[in-house]
Motif scaffolding. Structure first.
Motif, PDB file in Angstrom:
ATOM      1  N   UNK A   1     101.219  65.133  91.195  1.00  0.00           N
ATOM      2  CA  UNK A   1     102.667  65.906  91.404  1.00  0.00           C
ATOM      3  C   UNK A   1     102.634  66.873  91.955  1.00  0.00           C
ATOM      4  N   UNK A   2     101.841  67.869  92.439  1.00  0.00           N
ATOM      5  CA  UNK A   2     101.782  69.685  92.767  1.00  0.00           C
ATOM      6  C   UNK A   2     101.510  69.756  94.173  1.00  0.00           C
ATOM      7  N   UNK A   3     102.305  70.643  94.343  1.00  0.00           N
ATOM      8  CA  UNK A   3     102.146  71.520  96.197  1.00  0.00           C
ATOM      9  C   UNK A   3     100.136  71.551  96.090  1.00  0.00           C
ATOM     10  N   UNK A   4      99.772  71.157  97.465  1.00  0.00           N
ATOM     11  CA  UNK A   4      98.273  71.080  97.866  1.00  0.00           C
ATOM     12  C   UNK A   4      97.985  72.519  97.196  1.00  0.00           C
ATOM     13  N   UNK A   5      98.723  73.559  97.937  1.00  0.00           N
ATOM     14  CA  UNK A   5      97.786  74.732  97.071  1.00  0.00           C
ATOM     15  C   UNK A   5      98.131  75.569  95.977  1.00  0.00           C
ATOM     16  N   UNK A   6      98.480  74.973  94.591  1.00  0.00           N
ATOM     17  CA  UNK A   6      98.557  75.246  93.455  1.00  0.00           C
ATOM     18  C   UNK A   6      97.011  74.764  92.960  1.00  0.00           C
ATOM     19  N   UNK A   7      96.839  73.420  93.954  1.00  0.00           N
ATOM     20  CA  UNK A   7      95.195  73.055  93.235  1.00  0.00           C
ATOM     21  C   UNK A   7      93.590  74.346  94.112  1.00  0.00           C
ATOM     22  N   UNK A   8      93.843  74.213  95.153  1.00  0.00           N
ATOM     23  CA  UNK A   8      93.391  75.980  96.437  1.00  0.00           C
ATOM     24  C   UNK A   8      94.344  76.212  97.369  1.00  0.00           C
ATOM     25  N   UNK A   9      94.257  77.100  97.375  1.00  0.00           N
ATOM     26  CA  UNK A   9      94.688  78.395  98.223  1.00  0.00           C
ATOM     27  C   UNK A   9      94.049  77.839  99.644  1.00  0.00           C
ATOM     28  N   UNK A  10      94.819  77.490 100.802  1.00  0.00           N
ATOM     29  CA  UNK A  10      94.219  77.546 102.497  1.00  0.00           C
ATOM     30  C   UNK A  10      92.468  78.675 102.520  1.00  0.00           C
ATOM     31  N   UNK A  11      92.653  79.976 101.853  1.00  0.00           N
ATOM     32  CA  UNK A  11      91.642  81.171 101.969  1.00  0.00           C
ATOM     33  C   UNK A  11      90.601  80.267 101.157  1.00  0.00           C
ATOM     34  N   UNK A  12      90.489  79.587  99.866  1.00  0.00           N
ATOM     35  CA  UNK A  12      89.283  78.559  99.143  1.00  0.00           C
ATOM     36  C   UNK A  12      88.697  77.984 100.043  1.00  0.00           C
ATOM     37  N   UNK A  13      89.620  76.551 100.635  1.00  0.00           N
ATOM     38  CA  UNK A  13      89.197  75.758 100.885  1.00  0.00           C
ATOM     39  C   UNK A  13      88.002  76.377 102.173  1.00  0.00           C
ATOM     40  N   UNK A  14      88.712  77.525 103.404  1.00  0.00           N
ATOM     41  CA  UNK A  14      87.403  77.458 104.466  1.00  0.00           C
ATOM     42  C   UNK A  14      86.477  78.426 103.661  1.00  0.00           C
ATOM     43  N   UNK A  15      86.982  79.100 102.725  1.00  0.00           N
ATOM     44  CA  UNK A  15      85.834  79.347 101.782  1.00  0.00           C
ATOM     45  C   UNK A  15      84.163  78.961 101.894  1.00  0.00           C
ATOM     46  N   UNK A  16      84.885  77.705 101.060  1.00  0.00           N
ATOM     47  CA  UNK A  16      83.837  76.691 100.738  1.00  0.00           C
ATOM     48  C   UNK A  16      83.486  76.272 102.148  1.00  0.00           C
ATOM     49  N   UNK A  17      83.845  75.897 103.367  1.00  0.00           N
ATOM     50  CA  UNK A  17      83.641  74.841 104.249  1.00  0.00           C
ATOM     51  C   UNK A  17      82.729  76.510 105.435  1.00  0.00           C
ATOM     52  N   UNK A  18      82.895  77.514 104.527  1.00  0.00           N
ATOM     53  CA  UNK A  18      81.658  78.619 105.303  1.00  0.00           C
ATOM     54  C   UNK A  18      80.888  78.445 105.074  1.00  0.00           C
ATOM     55  N   UNK A  19      80.527  78.432 103.308  1.00  0.00           N
ATOM     56  CA  UNK A  19      80.001  78.769 102.385  1.00  0.00           C
ATOM     57  C   UNK A  19      78.317  77.738 102.319  1.00  0.00           C
ATOM     58  N   UNK A  20      79.161  76.577 101.989  1.00  0.00           N
ATOM     59  CA  UNK A  20      78.850  75.361 100.909  1.00  0.00           C
ATOM     60  C   UNK A  20      78.435  75.855 100.556  1.00  0.00           C
TER      61      UNK A  20
END
Length: 631
Positions: A547-566
């Motif tokens: 019951x939290x806003x998604x960005x409190x889990x991880x920000x879009x910046x974090x997700x994009x870096x994950x999807x960039x460096x695997x």
């Protein structure tokens, strides 16, 4: 590197997952820990909250944060608790049992950060409670609310001044995103700050692209803009509650997940819609200015002004709610002169004549920005006393697709001559609408009353429409050939330059009307878009479970870096921006497993070096100042 700096940077990575500070943060934090009063002026998205959150972790005792909005408190406390920080808020939204439990924790010294509304300070016994709780730092967020010269004055903020007398040895930190020099002086005086260290960061938000479209079919333009940003979140600001409701309904009818937000709604409905927006259940929030201050949703990708804001300060603050995470985001203003007329009517309803004069001058600056043919970013920064380095920002419509000019000498001569002839005949100046009426041969009561149909300039402008002549007149004001007297209902007067131009028949180049041209966005983090969407879906599921806003889990910046460096190992994952100790232990293995599974069925992509910069402004743009005598 000193022991203190090492300690601060360790806390920064451990709790917030960042490897380095943003501009001015480290200096502000160090001053607060040294017991100095601080006034910090940092733009929206510039990291104001960290300036008081990190000191709370670096020293024993309680940090008290005075905050104006319930939404702001809950949002920040949720984010802090998700990062392993003991923080609570006290406000009217709590049930009695919840409040008692939080007071018990405060009495036992288990809380590092306490968020409280200014009204709470005067409740019976609360100030006495504060004195028991070992307060080490007092932070006043949105500090411009304490000044009657600010754009969002709140009288209840004045009671915060009592804290200085009760806590003479506790440093006070005042933070705001928008404050003129006059407002800064007032903040210092009202809060009784003692020889404060004052920091002013750059107002430049390089990840924001500014656009102005000529407002013609407003709903269709808005729908087109939103549909071009599939899956992205945004805010549309409207002037009236009726417009908010109507726009949200029409967007929903066209397949856009949208919801309204305005002060006339029931509080429960407002809160529900805000939560839906924060949790990405609703993609677009249609709102009056009642929405926004303190809403810490970092992945707002666009802000649309459906109607004209009343001043530059409001426009800057509202556009600043886009792209708080530093990723590229868009700001669109729909502009037409009919909106100017509406704003002027609101101004005329103000009872105080001085207020009217100030409001007219502020509106005129807003109009000048909307009709600006040069760099919009430079115009915004100039308003706040800052100069943009370089000839082009490459982040506004006028720099990316410069509007052409045309030979407007004849039109300028007709307009300036008409202003001159009216003054010569009547002995007084008139407003722009009347001048345009004379040029286009209008038959109005005022034209007949003053016999202006007998002027040589009457009816000589049939080659342009009324709207085109209004635009030409505003362009002549911008070029300095005419000026408007706000104290006398914006009557037009020839300037010295205008008289010279008229007398010497100088050539005048006028700017063509507003047009929109598509262009690439700056600062994007290139990544595996398929993986990014998959990680977004995982984030949403985890957020819904908690019951939290998604960005409190991880920000879009974090997700994009994950999807960039695997990232495939714990060490690689911990290097992702925004991954601290708590985030790794709770979510790291889950996201890493998703990435590993993804690579079993998808090829790994290779990307060029990213142009993304986490900092919203270069450090060279920062400034520190002390209040000068005579301010």
């Amino acid at each position: 590197m000193t022991k203190e700096v090492v300690s601060l940077q360790t806390l920064l990575k451990q709790h917030f997952g960042f490897a380095s500070f943003r501009p001015l943060q480290e200096e502000i934090i160090s001053d607060a820990l040294a017991g100095r009063d601080v006034l910090a002026l940092l733009p929206t998205g510039g990291g104001k909250s960290l300036c008081f959150q990190l000191p709370a972790l670096a020293q024993a005792g309680l940090t008290v944060v005075v905050s104006p909005l319930i939404a702001l408190m809950k949002d920040q406390v949720d984010a802090l608790q998700a990062s392993g920080v003991e923080a609570v808020f006290l406000n009217s939204s709590l049930a009695p049992g919840q409040a008692r439990e939080r007071l018990r924790k405060l009495d036992q010294g288990q809380v590092r950060l306490l968020y409280v509304a200014p009204e709470r300070l005067l409740l019976s016994g609360f100030l006495e409670d504060l004195q028991r709780w070992k307060v080490r730092l007092i932070a006043v967020d949105e500090a411009h609310c304490i000044s009657e010269w600010g754009h969002d004055f709140r009288p209840e903020y004045r009671q915060i001044s009592q804290l200085r007398g009760l806590f003479p040895n506790v440093p006070i930190m005042a933070l705001t995103a928008t404050a003129t020099r006059r407002v800064r002086r007032d903040i210092i005086q009202q809060l009784q700050l003692r020889d404060p260290r004052c920091y002013v960061a750059s107002f430049n938000r390089p990840n924001l692209t500014y656009r102005v479209w000529s407002k013609q079919e407003a709903f269709e333009q808005t729908l087109e803009f939103i549909r071009a940003r599939r899956l992205e979140s945004g805010i549309v600001y409207c002037q009236s509650r009726r417009a908010v409701e109507s726009l949200a309904e029409r967007l929903r009818a066209n397949g856009i997940l949208a919801a309204p937000y305005h002060a006339g709604m029931e509080a429960a409905a407002r809160t529900a819609n805000q939560e839906l927006f924060l949790r990405d259940e609703v993609r677009v929030i249609c709102a009056t200015i009642a929405f926004g201050m303190g809403v810490n949703k970092p992945n707002v990708r666009f802000v649309i002004h459906y109607d004209l804001p009343k001043n530059i300060e409001s426009y800057y603050q509202e556009t600043g709610r886009a792209g708080r995470d530093g990723l590229p985001s868009d700001c669109l203003l729909l502009f037409c002169f009919a909106d100017v007329v509406k704003q002027r009517r609101f101004i005329e309803d103000k009872p105080d004549l001085q207020e009217q004069e100030v409001a007219r001058a502020q509106l005129q600056r807003m109009i000048q920005y909307a009709e600006e043919s040069g760099c919009r970013r430079a115009a915004l920064l100039a308003y706040f006393g800052e100069t943009l380095s370089g000839a082009s920002c490459q982040g506004c419509d006028n720099c990316l697709t410069p509007r052409g000019t045309y030979d407007g000498t004849l039109a300028a001569q007709k307009f300036l001559s008409c202003v001159y002839r009216i003054r010569e005949r009547s002995g007084f100046n008139v407003g722009m609408a009347h001048v345009v009426g004379v040029l286009t041969g209008a038959d109005t009561e005022k034209i007949r009353k003053w016999a202006h149909q007998e002027l040589s300039t009457y009816g000589i402008g049939h080659e342009h429409s009324r709207a085109e002549w209004m635009a030409i007149g505003r362009e002549l004001i911008r070029l300095g050939y005419l000026q408007q007297d706000a104290a006398r209902f914006n009557v037009l007067e020839l300037t010295t330059e205008g008289r010279t131009c008229l007398r010497e028949r100088k050539a005048v180049a006028l700017t063509r009307s507003l047009e929109e041209t598509k262009h690439p966005r700056r600062g994007e983090i290139s990544c595996d878009e398929t993986l990014f969407q998959q990680l977004r879906e995982l984030r949403k599921r985890l957020a819904d479970e908690r019951q939290l806003p998604p960005y409190i889990i991880f920000s879009d910046v974090s997700l994009r870096e994950m999807a960039r460096v695997y990232p495939m190992t714990e060490a690689e994952f911990r290097r992702i921006s925004g991954v601290g100790e708590r985030k790794w232990s709770e979510f790291g293995p889950i996201f890493m497993a998703e990435i590993v599974a993804f690579l079993h069925t998808h090829p790994r992509q290779i990307f060029a070096q990213s142009s993304f910069e986490a900092s919203p402004a270069p450090r060279t743009a920062r400034a520190r100042w002390r209040p000068r005598a005579g301010w």
